[in-house]
Scaffold this active site. Sequence first.
Site, short mmCIF file in Angstrom:
data_model
loop_
_atom_site.label_atom_id
_atom_site.label_comp_id
_atom_site.label_asym_id
_atom_site.label_seq_id
_atom_site.Cartn_x
_atom_site.Cartn_y
_atom_site.Cartn_z
N ASP A 156 27.18 47.03 38.30
CA ASP A 156 27.56 48.18 37.73
C ASP A 156 26.69 48.65 36.44
O ASP A 156 25.88 47.80 35.64
CB ASP A 156 29.04 48.10 37.09
CG ASP A 156 29.90 48.28 38.31
OD1 ASP A 156 29.50 48.73 39.25
OD2 ASP A 156 31.12 47.72 38.05
N ASP A 168 34.94 46.39 38.58
CA ASP A 168 36.13 46.54 37.92
C ASP A 168 37.38 47.16 38.45
O ASP A 168 38.64 46.67 38.22
CB ASP A 168 35.91 47.07 36.35
CG ASP A 168 35.19 48.20 36.52
OD1 ASP A 168 35.02 49.01 37.78
OD2 ASP A 168 34.19 48.59 35.37
N ASP A 194 36.84 48.02 43.99
CA ASP A 194 35.73 47.31 44.09
C ASP A 194 35.90 45.94 45.01
O ASP A 194 35.37 45.18 45.32
CB ASP A 194 35.27 46.79 42.63
CG ASP A 194 34.48 48.00 42.04
OD1 ASP A 194 34.01 48.90 43.08
OD2 ASP A 194 34.75 48.24 40.92
#
Lengths: 926, 238
Positions: A281, A619, A623
């Site tokens: 990310d 997070d 996901d």
Amino acid sequence: MVGGFSSLLWAGAILCFIAYVIEFTKDNSASMDNLFLGIVLVLVVILTGMFAYYQEAKSTNIIGSISKMIPRKALVIRDGEKKEIPAEELVVGDIVEIKGGDQIPADIRILDSQGCKVDNSSLTGESEPQLRSCHFTHENPLETKNIGFYSTTCLEGTATGMVINTGDRTIIGRIASLASSVGQEKTPIAIEIEHFVHIVAGVAVSIGIVFFIIAICMKYRVLDAVIFLIGIILANVPEGLVAAVTVSLSLTAKRMAKKNCLVKNLEAVETLGSTSIICSDKTGTLTQNRMTVAHLWFDNQIYRADTSEDQKAQSFDQSSATWASLLNIVTLCNRAEFGAGQENVSIMKKIVMGDASETALLKFSEVIMGDVIERRKRNKKVAEIPFNSLNKFQLSIHETDDKRFLLVMKGAPEAILEKCSTIMFNGQEQPLDESAREAFQTAYMLLGGLGERVLGFCHLYLPEDEFPDTYSFDTETMNFPTSDLCFVGLISLIDPPRSNVPDAIIKCRSAGIKVIMVTGDHPITAKAIARSVGIISANSETVEDIAKRLKIPVEQVNKREAKAAVVSGMELKEMSPEQLDELLKNHSEIVFARTSPQQKLIIVEGCQRQDAVVAVTGDGVNDSPALKKANIGIAMGFAGSDAAKIAADMVLLDDNFASIVTGIEEGRLIFDNLKKIIAFTLTKNIAELCPFLIFIIAGVPLPIGTIVILFIDLGTDIIPSIALAYEKAESDIMNRKPRHKKKDRLVNHQLALYSYLHIGILQSVGGFFAYFTAYAVQGFRPDLLLYLRPLWVDDTINDLEDSYGQEWTKYQRNHLEWTGYTAYFVAVMVQQIADVIIRKTRINSIFQQGLFRNKYIWVGIASQIIIAVILSSGFGSVPILSFTTLRVQYWFVAVPYAIVIWLYDEFRKLLIRRYPGSWWDKNMYY
Amino acid sequence: MSKEEKKLNPEDNWRNFIYNPLTSEVLGRTAESWGLIFLFYVVFYGFLAALFTFMMWVMLQTLSDETPKYQDLIASPEYEDSMQEKNIECESGIFFEQKSRSKLACKFSLKILQVCSGLNDSSYGFDEGSPCVILKMNRIIGLKPEGNPSIQCHVKEERVNLVTFPDAGKIDLMYFPYYGKKAHKNYLQPLVALKVNFQPGSEEASIECKVEGSPNLKNQDERDKFLGRIAFKVTLAH
């Protein structure tokens, strides 16, 4: 407790029981040895199983499960009455009421809301409370304000809603079931250990069967042949290895936890080490997750601001008068404030009330000037228009020292510029002419192109005659000028990369790990951050860059020339799996922008098709499937939702990408050290096996008993093998490519051959020397021992003659046999000391590695000696343990062999270092 | 693995593994590599064998030809220098100790076993139903029993009586000490014969014999049921 070595041990135990039962039915007074051994084997299996489970459970930090998040009761309106029913009885169409503190019992559409705010962090990872109302604001159910989600919490206010989805059909339910339906691959280390077990079990079973047949052919009784078989199995199975591997992994897990990688599943420790692609990310992982002033533009010049985590002072040129004005606007035209009671907290760490941009500007001005609040007090605010998306600016009017009012304004640069007629240059107002506009445009485009959020600033001193200090400003009617202002400068903000990330990325690159950035951000911002952290390296170009440079259409560019690629979620949607494979193969530097969390799963699957070991960070609840699918899912400790943490294999406590890299380093180290541990453990298996083989073939009295074998495997060898887990790396392990899943095996044939046929045989020879010595000094010379077995074991012969004519009773012979066991045991132990020392390194000399850098090795060696001393000094003399008190000189019998082991291994390593790539290197390096 | 290799079916893979014509590899190695491996193991194991042989030779050199280095596992002889009577004439009742390299042995006359000597009755009484059992002490180099050792036997059954030869199962001290197989070539250890006489009506005898009368000959070891004693059963069959 089943599978692998355990099943071999179970087989051994069952054979023991069978042997005992057969003996017992023949003769009621049969010895209990086999029964005892069987019980011991069962205990070993159960205890090592329990131990592994305990270690696993201890370090598996179970954070809680989805079921914990499920609400229990719901307040429902049915038949015009309010009723409380269990949440699972809700049906679509029910009207439910929720209030502050409740968990929402199903997905509901809000019908009516009084200041209802919900915490969606478990779903989206976003910790800000979200207002819920009955307005439809977005087509995406996750974005719109009129949907409340199952399992999220209502923080304040009340709301009434209609149930639209229940159970598994809710958003979170769908994600959870998706997460559980995503198949997870076996961890690489599990595959490696399975492979290793196959090798060892194959050796054990084939030698066992061959010698069973030989024993039968040599006219041994079937029962005896079975007992030999048990001995062979027992000698081959490294009973202590499961415990040693588990402890080593959990030690590494502990060490990783100190470096902010909390590992939930022990096997993930090594998986991280074999990672070849990281899908990371951006926000919070690669970046600091806070807006910070990056650049300033005034006096027609761009200045760079310090964006590191702990900025103390800004170093750019601050002498210009324009800067003073700009700073004044930044200070005053700002609604953000520091929270109370933080006098002793450093500026960057202070908590601020206000949005991200204003916070950044407040901290920026506080760092430069100090005491912003005091300055604001001196310039009292008399009127204010907060920012809104319609007029795209924020305005406030302040008193000043010279009795004039100052109007300050900030906002979207083009909106601000429109309201200006002059521009400040070196403190002087100048008309905003075409060249000034052009300069503005260039600067604006440049900063925007860096992916930064740009803000424009302007001000106006209101003439004293028109606006006396008694003038009453009205923000509704706007009784003050909002045009013909003076443009002062631009400030651009960015969520800057964490300062240790670029180094970490360089490390990844030299370690052959591909870093792919996956973000929901705009491609320009994504690319800018990717460039600044080095995910896209300075000299590589995307297809678009090449097209721009060569001034040709994008379609004409040879895609293979571009090392880097920035792919948006829309483009990804259009791609076939083959195209995605092509993309992943051809570009070494890839950024996925504007992607949804669901697309992460597609990216992960694409990477796995390339045979890569993929680590993924995430997070949000969204996901979870990607985290589950990845070889190693990494959840964020701060920003992560519970669902993500549950789905992940590892939790990153500081959300920092650099921590992943240190984790990888640890993972690689443990792989190397596991090799050393296994090599160490396997070696003495041969020394345990040879006695049985010689015993069967040459008919000598048994050199080592089964119980003694267990004492080596589970006694003297355990601590030294664990100590090898503390061994430091021999060279820079981050300079080599990730291990190839199918080529770089944990246990390769070099390791097996070197341990079994070189050091193992050497140890056996040393052991036999001790054994023959023990017999010879008591009167049985080696030549007499050959084929003595039938007489030796005969209970009725109580006057067996030795080489000197003395006669021995059966019991006296037993006693001598146990002395032989003990001598052999001590010899193996002494040689295992040499073994643990040589296993410290695989290629370097022991002296390069340092004998004393790993102190635990010495603890291990001390433990070996102490355990052996205890066993051979009387404590092991219980008949069933079959140890005897040993003379001191036996301890030195095998020392020459230990020295030979050490010299031989140094010689091996020397040749490998001298002649890399040679026949020796290929066959001797494990 | 290259793409072309992938296309091969598993059988071909096996065949290629056993002999690969392209690289002329047998079982994954070239002939040269196999040769080197073979050579290596010959050298390595040759070295190990030499090392082992040498160390065994050194170890065996440290051993005496006549007496083992340690005898702690078979007895605990006490060596008292005061007991130095020497009698090469094999005087009864005294240790026959010798200092010369080759030791003489005392003659053990079978006559002292009388009816159990086998001189007159080659069936040792088995034909008559009163068998002779010959008892002996295990040879232990250097052992010198203290006192007057004798083998004493007891029978549980009342209707069986035992006779020992020589009288009272006496073991003559002149047969001690023993100097080992090499030095004491013609040594014969003293024997004691036990004649079991069944009275009419008795068919079984549970007999226990012990070495008694000598403080340094143990006969009560808990674990070793054959140290200084023996228990056995004689059954009369018709």
